[in-house]
Design a protein around this motif. Sequence first.
Motif, mmCIF file in Angstrom:
data_model
loop_
_atom_site.group_PDB
_atom_site.id
_atom_site.type_symbol
_atom_site.label_atom_id
_atom_site.label_comp_id
_atom_site.label_asym_id
_atom_site.label_seq_id
_atom_site.Cartn_x
_atom_site.Cartn_y
_atom_site.Cartn_z
ATOM 1 N N ASP A 49 -14.818 -9.875 -1.790
ATOM 2 C CA ASP A 49 -13.431 -10.324 -1.628
ATOM 3 C C ASP A 49 -12.453 -9.158 -1.652
ATOM 4 N N GLY A 50 -12.856 -8.054 -2.245
ATOM 5 C CA GLY A 50 -11.977 -6.898 -2.276
ATOM 6 C C GLY A 50 -11.938 -6.126 -0.966
ATOM 7 N N THR A 51 -12.790 -6.512 -0.019
ATOM 8 C CA THR A 51 -12.829 -5.806 1.267
ATOM 9 C C THR A 51 -11.474 -5.845 1.954
ATOM 10 N N THR A 52 -10.725 -6.902 1.735
ATOM 11 C CA THR A 52 -9.385 -7.023 2.317
ATOM 12 C C THR A 52 -8.515 -5.843 1.912
ATOM 13 N N TYR A 53 -8.596 -5.473 0.656
ATOM 14 C CA TYR A 53 -7.769 -4.362 0.165
ATOM 15 C C TYR A 53 -8.317 -3.024 0.658
ATOM 16 N N TYR A 54 -9.639 -2.923 0.755
ATOM 17 C CA TYR A 54 -10.240 -1.695 1.266
ATOM 18 C C TYR A 54 -9.836 -1.455 2.713
ATOM 19 N N ALA A 55 -9.846 -2.499 3.511
ATOM 20 C CA ALA A 55 -9.586 -2.371 4.951
ATOM 21 C C ALA A 55 -8.110 -2.326 5.288
ATOM 22 N N SER A 56 -7.261 -2.627 4.324
ATOM 23 C CA SER A 56 -5.825 -2.661 4.585
ATOM 24 C C SER A 56 -5.305 -1.294 5.024
ATOM 25 N N LYS A 57 -4.370 -1.295 5.953
ATOM 26 C CA LYS A 57 -3.711 -0.060 6.376
ATOM 27 C C LYS A 57 -2.498 0.244 5.510
ATOM 28 N N GLY A 58 -2.191 -0.664 4.587
ATOM 29 C CA GLY A 58 -1.039 -0.463 3.724
ATOM 30 C C GLY A 58 -1.317 0.513 2.600
ATOM 31 N N TYR A 59 -0.265 0.865 1.879
ATOM 32 C CA TYR A 59 -0.399 1.776 0.744
ATOM 33 C C TYR A 59 -1.201 1.105 -0.366
ATOM 34 N N ASN A 60 -1.819 1.911 -1.216
ATOM 35 C CA ASN A 60 -2.461 1.376 -2.412
ATOM 36 C C ASN A 60 -1.421 0.648 -3.261
ATOM 37 N N LEU A 61 -1.851 -0.416 -3.909
ATOM 38 C CA LEU A 61 -0.922 -1.256 -4.658
ATOM 39 C C LEU A 61 -0.548 -0.655 -6.017
ATOM 40 N N ASN A 62 -1.400 0.223 -6.542
ATOM 41 C CA ASN A 62 -1.136 0.855 -7.838
ATOM 42 C C ASN A 62 -1.209 2.369 -7.694
ATOM 43 N N LEU A 63 -0.276 3.046 -8.310
ATOM 44 C CA LEU A 63 -0.207 4.503 -8.190
ATOM 45 C C LEU A 63 -1.162 5.153 -9.189
ATOM 46 N N LEU A 64 -2.161 5.848 -8.679
ATOM 47 C CA LEU A 64 -3.122 6.572 -9.517
ATOM 48 C C LEU A 64 -2.533 7.956 -9.798
ATOM 49 N N THR A 65 -1.510 7.985 -10.611
ATOM 50 C CA THR A 65 -0.723 9.187 -10.856
ATOM 51 C C THR A 65 -1.599 10.375 -11.248
ATOM 52 N N ARG A 73 5.866 13.782 -0.577
ATOM 53 C CA ARG A 73 4.835 13.240 0.306
ATOM 54 C C ARG A 73 3.479 13.492 -0.331
ATOM 55 N N PHE A 74 2.697 12.437 -0.475
ATOM 56 C CA PHE A 74 1.373 12.555 -1.101
ATOM 57 C C PHE A 74 0.497 11.409 -0.608
ATOM 58 N N PRO A 75 -0.816 11.475 -0.802
ATOM 59 C CA PRO A 75 -1.718 10.424 -0.309
ATOM 60 C C PRO A 75 -1.378 9.057 -0.897
ATOM 61 N N ARG A 76 -1.332 8.069 -0.025
ATOM 62 C CA ARG A 76 -0.955 6.704 -0.427
ATOM 63 C C ARG A 76 -2.100 5.706 -0.258
ATOM 64 N N ARG A 77 -3.142 6.122 0.445
ATOM 65 C CA ARG A 77 -4.277 5.211 0.698
ATOM 66 C C ARG A 77 -5.541 5.824 0.088
ATOM 67 N N VAL A 78 -5.477 6.031 -1.207
ATOM 68 C CA VAL A 78 -6.553 6.716 -1.917
ATOM 69 C C VAL A 78 -7.790 5.819 -1.973
ATOM 70 N N HIS A 79 -8.946 6.449 -1.765
ATOM 71 C CA HIS A 79 -10.225 5.725 -1.831
ATOM 72 C C HIS A 79 -10.549 5.477 -3.299
ATOM 73 N N HIS A 80 -10.048 4.354 -3.818
ATOM 74 C CA HIS A 80 -10.178 4.063 -5.242
ATOM 75 C C HIS A 80 -10.027 2.557 -5.411
ATOM 76 N N ARG A 81 -11.051 1.939 -5.972
ATOM 77 C CA ARG A 81 -11.076 0.477 -6.036
ATOM 78 C C ARG A 81 -9.916 -0.097 -6.844
ATOM 79 N N GLY A 82 -9.711 0.435 -8.042
ATOM 80 C CA GLY A 82 -8.658 -0.106 -8.885
ATOM 81 C C GLY A 82 -7.271 0.138 -8.338
ATOM 82 N N SER A 83 -7.048 1.322 -7.794
ATOM 83 C CA SER A 83 -5.730 1.664 -7.274
ATOM 84 C C SER A 83 -5.361 0.843 -6.043
#
Length: 474
Positions: A414-430, A388-398
């Motif tokens: 146009d990226g506001t959609t991704y910022y406001a999304s309640k879903g997980y970040n699309l890319n893992l910032l390992t 279990r780890f953070p999935r909605r990291v405040h990170h533009r690229g991730s």
Amino acid sequence: MLVVTAATALRHDYKDALMKSIMFFEGQRSGRLPPNQRMTWRSDSALEDGFDNHLDLVGGYYDAGDNIKFHFPMAFTTTMLAWSVIEFGLTMHPELPHAIEAIKWSTDYLLKATNTPDVVYVQVGDPWADHNCWERPEDMDTPRTSFAVTKEYPGSEVSAEIAAALAASSIVLRRFFPKYSNLLLARAQEVFKFADTYRGSFNNSKVGHWVCPFYCDYSGYQDELLWGAAWLHKATQNEIYLNYVLNNVYQMGRPWNIGEFGWDSKDAGISVLLSEFLLSKKMDAKPFVSYADEFVCSAIPGSSSPSVIYTPGGLIQKPQMNSLQIASSLSFLFVVYARNLKLANRVVQCEHGAVVPSTLVNLAKSQVDYILGNNPMKTSYMVGYGRRFPRRVHHRGSSSPSIKVHKQHIQCKDGTTYYASKGYNLNLLTGAVVGGPDEHDSFDDDRNNAGQSEPTTYINAPLVGLLAYFSENY
């Protein structure tokens, strides 16, 4: 203070966490990415940085979840990565080459930023415009203005921190790239001379509007001058720099912040850094060893004059500062000072009893384990580590789709959609370590809560050293 008992404590794979903590820096790279890039959802970005001043300022790191290159925290990050390798590099294998690469990625850039005599570039990008957008670094079309400090408009804190970074890195790279190491050290001395000769804070210079309030220098520039000189002494063994620190510590006209250490205030770090040399040479250790002792006494649970607070779950914090930067940076100092004390066959005498080296190591371990999952939320605060780890990291690229998947340009809003999304970040910032929980050990996995969910390079940098140490010793 709540202590996680042996029956409930998780056992951690420190080597896995070490690998991921270093990989994180690849996700923060700016410029043209190398063929061995492991964070493969990233691509080239900011390839014209510095062109506004007819310079090449391509490269370096984005410090956090935005797309600005702030050189003050970038340099501190570099210093701490280098210090991590200096202290614990022998226990980093097989990750040492990646740690070296992470350091050199920064020093290559800092050399560019200091290539003009008596001019130090301290930032690239308009933070006000950038923070008004949610764009991938590969897309950003906000102004990439480059800002510098000069003789007329000095910035001693950022210049001296860059000198510290170059000096510390020269020690690490001496064995691998001797000519390059010599270049770093020579440049460090030049930049330090500039910082010291033309004293002043960049808060008050022409760049003040652009660095503040993001990375204002709140503690004054004097600590960075001492920090830079201390690292130059370690790198050169030239007594000129040691005498500079010893002579100026009482003359800088600022109080010593016993328990402070981070990108802004270097006081506790200076004390611990110098303690190794002073104790080993059995020199007059005043005031730095006594300052280091006071730091320990103020940070240990039960202190009568505490410089930190502890959450109910046992995490070190500063009042009104809920960031894992504090736990990471101070824990690094605990382990380094514990080694210095052990070598000197010394303990720290505090009002509430003697503190032995193992006490400091155990305290640091409790903080690392908290970050990795031994906490009331039962969550790792490192992305990609643990179940279990953070999935909605405040990170533009991730949070945005990779440019390799979504090749169309994503404009500012146009990226506001991704910022406001309640879903997980699309890319893992390992490997990214986020800001972390509040004073009640509560954490909100929400990219809208930047204070808790935004990662920074200067949280990870000291953690690299800690994880290397614990991977070998536990």
